[in-house]
Scaffold this active site. Structure first.
Site, PDB file in Angstrom:
ATOM      1  N   THR A  36      44.153  43.440  32.228  1.00  0.00           N
ATOM      2  CA  THR A  36      42.326  43.472  31.956  1.00  0.00           C
ATOM      3  C   THR A  36      43.001  45.502  31.963  1.00  0.00           C
ATOM      4  OG1 THR A  36      41.868  41.893  33.266  1.00  0.00           O
ATOM      5  CG2 THR A  36      40.745  44.118  33.179  1.00  0.00           C
ATOM      6  N   GLU A  53      43.618  33.398  43.340  1.00  0.00           N
ATOM      7  CA  GLU A  53      42.243  35.050  44.746  1.00  0.00           C
ATOM      8  C   GLU A  53      42.633  34.067  45.754  1.00  0.00           C
ATOM      9  OE1 GLU A  53      43.129  38.034  45.682  1.00  0.00           O
ATOM     10  OE2 GLU A  53      43.711  38.069  43.601  1.00  0.00           O
ATOM     11  N   ASP A  81      47.046  46.528  40.423  1.00  0.00           N
ATOM     12  CA  ASP A  81      46.506  44.960  39.637  1.00  0.00           C
ATOM     13  C   ASP A  81      45.137  45.144  41.078  1.00  0.00           C
ATOM     14  OD1 ASP A  81      45.899  43.168  38.439  1.00  0.00           O
ATOM     15  OD2 ASP A  81      46.721  41.526  40.105  1.00  0.00           O
ATOM     16  N   SER A  82      44.543  44.722  40.138  1.00  0.00           N
ATOM     17  CA  SER A  82      43.307  43.982  41.262  1.00  0.00           C
ATOM     18  C   SER A  82      43.011  43.533  42.108  1.00  0.00           C
ATOM     19  CB  SER A  82      42.180  42.841  40.551  1.00  0.00           C
ATOM     20  OG  SER A  82      42.608  41.990  40.300  1.00  0.00           O
ATOM     21  N   CYS A 132      48.864  44.555  35.190  1.00  0.00           N
ATOM     22  CA  CYS A 132      47.521  43.621  35.426  1.00  0.00           C
ATOM     23  C   CYS A 132      47.157  43.973  33.889  1.00  0.00           C
ATOM     24  CB  CYS A 132      46.200  45.408  36.177  1.00  0.00           C
ATOM     25  SG  CYS A 132      44.324  44.509  35.641  1.00  0.00           S
ATOM     26  N   TYR A 192      38.197  42.698  38.618  1.00  0.00           N
ATOM     27  CA  TYR A 192      38.162  43.317  37.600  1.00  0.00           C
ATOM     28  C   TYR A 192      37.756  43.139  36.019  1.00  0.00           C
ATOM     29  CZ  TYR A 192      40.786  47.305  39.452  1.00  0.00           C
ATOM     30  OH  TYR A 192      41.437  48.294  40.982  1.00  0.00           O
ATOM     31  N   GLY A 193      38.045  41.934  35.615  1.00  0.00           N
ATOM     32  CA  GLY A 193      38.351  40.819  34.194  1.00  0.00           C
ATOM     33  C   GLY A 193      36.767  40.236  33.931  1.00  0.00           C
ATOM     34  N   CYS A 242      46.695  37.598  31.422  1.00  0.00           N
ATOM     35  CA  CYS A 242      46.225  38.322  32.927  1.00  0.00           C
ATOM     36  C   CYS A 242      47.901  37.855  34.119  1.00  0.00           C
ATOM     37  CB  CYS A 242      44.571  37.169  33.842  1.00  0.00           C
ATOM     38  SG  CYS A 242      44.544  37.064  34.953  1.00  0.00           S
ATOM     39  N   THR A 243      48.079  38.917  34.493  1.00  0.00           N
ATOM     40  CA  THR A 243      49.113  38.880  35.541  1.00  0.00           C
ATOM     41  C   THR A 243      48.568  37.676  36.858  1.00  0.00           C
ATOM     42  OG1 THR A 243      48.708  40.889  36.589  1.00  0.00           O
ATOM     43  CG2 THR A 243      49.913  40.936  35.450  1.00  0.00           C
ATOM     44  N   HIS A 244      46.850  37.010  36.931  1.00  0.00           N
ATOM     45  CA  HIS A 244      47.326  35.877  37.887  1.00  0.00           C
ATOM     46  C   HIS A 244      47.476  34.700  37.487  1.00  0.00           C
ATOM     47  CE1 HIS A 244      44.651  39.169  39.983  1.00  0.00           C
ATOM     48  NE2 HIS A 244      44.178  38.837  41.221  1.00  0.00           N
TER      49      HIS A 244
END
Ligand code: DGL
Length: 268
Positions: free
Chosen positions: A75, A152, A10-11, A73, A42-43, A186-188
């Site tokens: 994205t 993040e 992932d990012s 991810c 990344y998004g 989005c996995t975040h």
């Protein structure tokens, strides 16, 4: 039996949502987790830039002779080309199909919402994948660029007022569309699922794309009779190992401390 590791990337910390579920479903597997933290988010990147990053991410994981590579991810999963996925040289899975399948199975009223990064929404991949399965379903999408930086930066506490305010702004139009199922594309986003759930209300089913991917990975290993033993997880990031350790430990409720190593992105 196959003791090679599963590669997950992932990012940043978003892929931990898949990792957490993987460790629960497949505790004996060895896992290499790679977060390209020096280049997140990344998004908001162009497809051209993303394809370059993805090629390097895959090149890194290929060094470890992975038996399966997971793009944890949204994205990456919505922007990758079939050729690039094939360049992994081993089965390559993303979050798009498993998340869409789960949402189509969960909805009762045929109205699905998707929140994801702007670069994911721009591709139209979620909308297309739902239309392929269920052409009559109504899909409401919303790009949410501010949520990844908030996550993040550790703004993930369930009572975080700033994150809740931003979530409300993004989700108001999605709620108005009457969706009963919301894909966290989005996995975040599952790291703030308590806030998202509160804003949407208890009648909305939240689909965690990372968890869906982990379940798909287990099915893939089952199909190939490729389960392994070991149970070790190694983490690699392209920016500060301390920052990553802190958020990762918070989310995984388990210290990842000294297991995080730095990777020189320019060498990839
Ligand atoms: N977690 C990623 C996704 O699922 C990327 C977020 C970002 O770096 O913008 O889209």
């Amino acid at each position: 039996m196959d003791n090679r590791p599963i590669g997950v990337f992932d990012s940043g910390v978003g892929g931990l949502t898949a990792l957490k579920e993987l460790r629960c479903l497949l505790p004996e597997e060895n896992i290499i987790y790679f977060g390209d933290t020096a280049r997140l988010p990344y998004g908001t990147r162009s497809r051209e830039t993303l394809l370059k990053y993805i090629a390097q991410d895959i090149a890194f994981l290929r060094r470890y002779d992975c038996k399966l590579i997971l793009a944890a991810c949204g994205t990456v999963s919505t922007n990758i080309t079939p050729e690039l996925a094939q360049s992994a040289g081993v089965p390559f899975l993303g979050v798009l199909e498993p998340a869409v399948k789960a949402a189509c199975a969960a909805t009762k009223n045929g109205r699905i919402g998707v929140i994801a990064t702007p670069s994911s929404i721009r591709t139209g991949a979620y909308q297309q994948a739902i239309a392929n399965l269920q052409p009559s379903f109504q899909v409401t999408v919303k790009g949410c660029p501010l949520l990844v930086p908030l996550v993040e930066n550790g703004f993930i506490q369930p009572d975080n007022e700033i994150t809740e305010k931003v979530v409300r702004i993004y989700l108001d139009p999605v709620k108005e569309a009457g969706v009963d199922t919301l894909i966290l594309g989005c996995t975040h986003f599952p790291l703030i699922s308590k806030i998202i759930g509160r804003v949407m209300g208890s009648g909305t089913v939240l689909i965690d794309a990372g968890e869906c991917l982990a379940r798909q990975a287990r099915r893939e290993l089952e199909k190939r009779d490729a389960f392994g033993t070991g149970g070790n997880t190694s983490y690699f990031v392209t920016d500060s190992t301390e920052d990553f350790s802190q958020i990762a430990s918070l989310f995984l409720e388990d210290s990842v401390g000294g297991d995080v190593k730095w990777v020189n992105i320019d060498s990839l």
